[in-house]
Scaffold this motif. Sequence first.
Motif, PDB file in Angstrom:
ATOM      1  N   ARG A 132      -1.541  13.511  -2.497  1.00  0.00           N
ATOM      2  CA  ARG A 132      -1.479  14.319  -1.276  1.00  0.00           C
ATOM      3  C   ARG A 132      -0.130  14.213  -0.572  1.00  0.00           C
ATOM      4  NH1 ARG A 132      -6.228  13.137  -2.716  1.00  0.00           N
ATOM      5  NH2 ARG A 132      -8.057  14.442  -2.264  1.00  0.00           N
ATOM      6  N   SER A 133       0.813  13.542  -1.189  1.00  0.00           N
ATOM      7  CA  SER A 133       2.173  13.376  -0.636  1.00  0.00           C
ATOM      8  C   SER A 133       2.151  12.793   0.775  1.00  0.00           C
ATOM      9  CB  SER A 133       2.919  14.721  -0.647  1.00  0.00           C
ATOM     10  OG  SER A 133       3.061  15.207  -1.970  1.00  0.00           O
ATOM     11  N   ILE A 134       1.238  11.849   1.017  1.00  0.00           N
ATOM     12  CA  ILE A 134       1.195  11.128   2.290  1.00  0.00           C
ATOM     13  C   ILE A 134       1.988   9.830   2.114  1.00  0.00           C
ATOM     14  CG2 ILE A 134      -0.287   9.934   3.964  1.00  0.00           C
ATOM     15  CD1 ILE A 134      -2.523  11.888   3.226  1.00  0.00           C
ATOM     16  N   PRO A 135       3.052   9.628   2.904  1.00  0.00           N
ATOM     17  CA  PRO A 135       3.844   8.400   2.748  1.00  0.00           C
ATOM     18  C   PRO A 135       2.977   7.161   2.954  1.00  0.00           C
ATOM     19  CG  PRO A 135       4.956   9.962   4.196  1.00  0.00           C
ATOM     20  CD  PRO A 135       3.567  10.484   3.978  1.00  0.00           C
ATOM     21  N   PHE A 136       3.149   6.173   2.087  1.00  0.00           N
ATOM     22  CA  PHE A 136       2.366   4.952   2.229  1.00  0.00           C
ATOM     23  C   PHE A 136       3.193   3.726   1.877  1.00  0.00           C
ATOM     24  CE2 PHE A 136       1.884   6.057  -2.190  1.00  0.00           C
ATOM     25  CZ  PHE A 136       1.844   4.845  -2.864  1.00  0.00           C
ATOM     26  N   LEU A 137       2.730   2.613   2.371  1.00  0.00           N
ATOM     27  CA  LEU A 137       3.322   1.305   2.102  1.00  0.00           C
ATOM     28  C   LEU A 137       2.207   0.411   1.577  1.00  0.00           C
ATOM     29  CD1 LEU A 137       5.435  -0.796   4.624  1.00  0.00           C
ATOM     30  CD2 LEU A 137       3.218  -1.630   3.863  1.00  0.00           C
ATOM     31  N   VAL A 138       2.537  -0.467   0.633  1.00  0.00           N
ATOM     32  CA  VAL A 138       1.548  -1.420   0.133  1.00  0.00           C
ATOM     33  C   VAL A 138       1.762  -2.763   0.826  1.00  0.00           C
ATOM     34  CG1 VAL A 138       0.717  -2.725  -1.862  1.00  0.00           C
ATOM     35  CG2 VAL A 138       1.311  -0.311  -2.116  1.00  0.00           C
ATOM     36  N   GLY A 139       0.703  -3.251   1.453  1.00  0.00           N
ATOM     37  CA  GLY A 139       0.733  -4.571   2.075  1.00  0.00           C
ATOM     38  C   GLY A 139      -0.143  -5.519   1.267  1.00  0.00           C
ATOM     39  N   VAL A 140       0.453  -6.546   0.689  1.00  0.00           N
ATOM     40  CA  VAL A 140      -0.316  -7.520  -0.094  1.00  0.00           C
ATOM     41  C   VAL A 140      -0.855  -8.570   0.870  1.00  0.00           C
ATOM     42  CG1 VAL A 140      -0.261  -9.209  -1.955  1.00  0.00           C
ATOM     43  CG2 VAL A 140       1.111  -7.113  -2.128  1.00  0.00           C
ATOM     44  N   ASN A 141      -2.173  -8.552   1.076  1.00  0.00           N
ATOM     45  CA  ASN A 141      -2.809  -9.484   1.993  1.00  0.00           C
ATOM     46  C   ASN A 141      -2.905 -10.857   1.318  1.00  0.00           C
ATOM     47  OD1 ASN A 141      -4.139 -10.530   4.188  1.00  0.00           O
ATOM     48  ND2 ASN A 141      -6.048  -9.419   3.852  1.00  0.00           N
ATOM     49  N   CYS A 142      -2.188 -11.827   1.860  1.00  0.00           N
ATOM     50  CA  CYS A 142      -2.097 -13.145   1.232  1.00  0.00           C
ATOM     51  C   CYS A 142      -3.278 -14.017   1.655  1.00  0.00           C
ATOM     52  CB  CYS A 142      -0.773 -13.809   1.591  1.00  0.00           C
ATOM     53  SG  CYS A 142       0.666 -12.882   1.001  1.00  0.00           S
ATOM     54  N   PHE A 143      -4.354 -13.950   0.903  1.00  0.00           N
ATOM     55  CA  PHE A 143      -5.549 -14.733   1.193  1.00  0.00           C
ATOM     56  C   PHE A 143      -5.309 -16.203   0.861  1.00  0.00           C
ATOM     57  CE2 PHE A 143      -7.341 -10.521   0.793  1.00  0.00           C
ATOM     58  CZ  PHE A 143      -8.408 -10.514   1.686  1.00  0.00           C
ATOM     59  N   GLU A 144      -5.953 -17.080   1.626  1.00  0.00           N
ATOM     60  CA  GLU A 144      -5.875 -18.507   1.328  1.00  0.00           C
ATOM     61  C   GLU A 144      -6.510 -18.772  -0.033  1.00  0.00           C
ATOM     62  OE1 GLU A 144      -7.524 -20.912   4.389  1.00  0.00           O
ATOM     63  OE2 GLU A 144      -6.381 -19.932   5.979  1.00  0.00           O
TER      64      GLU A 144
END
Length: 201
Positions: A132-144
Amino acid sequence: MIFGRSERGKPPVEPVTLKILVAGGFGVGKTTLVGAVSEIRPLRTEELLTEAGRPVDDTSGVEAKNTTTVAMDFGRITLREDLVLYLFGTPGQERFWFMWDELSEGALGAVVLADTRRLEDCFAAIDYFERRSIPFLVGVNCFEGAARYPVDDVRRALDLDDHVPLLMCDARDRESVKEVLVGVVQHAMTQGARHRRTVTA
């Protein structure tokens, strides 16, 4: 503020409001992220997981999770006096994906949260925003307790285009989440400017 005017005589600033989606797989931390930064009490539509959902809800890796978002999470954060973000957390399970089209209407951009223990769970969200050409960023959630991997290794595993930002974050930490949200806004503005140059060239 006195009678709609600032004490120094300046008219009140009318903030720009932007819509940001928070997407990703089941149990990746979307509700937590919205709650960590929202300056209002977040609207949550969570329900308890039931026996009926066991055949379709894969809880491996997140066995302690006992609720799920069935519509959306909603929160708000003021980044500057003139910039307010409205955050919409999407439901993670496939059976609720019909909500995504409605939620993505008018969105400036999106955060795709990823968990390195279940990386494949965020592929659907990445594919959705790419198509859909929606700009996105990937956030890697750093779980314990989760293994830490170099950013380049995660980028390759997700097969991300070079221009897509990827950040390590903690969905529980307000400052960490703010960095991710600022990154999404900046990325969306850069993509928008690039698109305008292409159209006018």
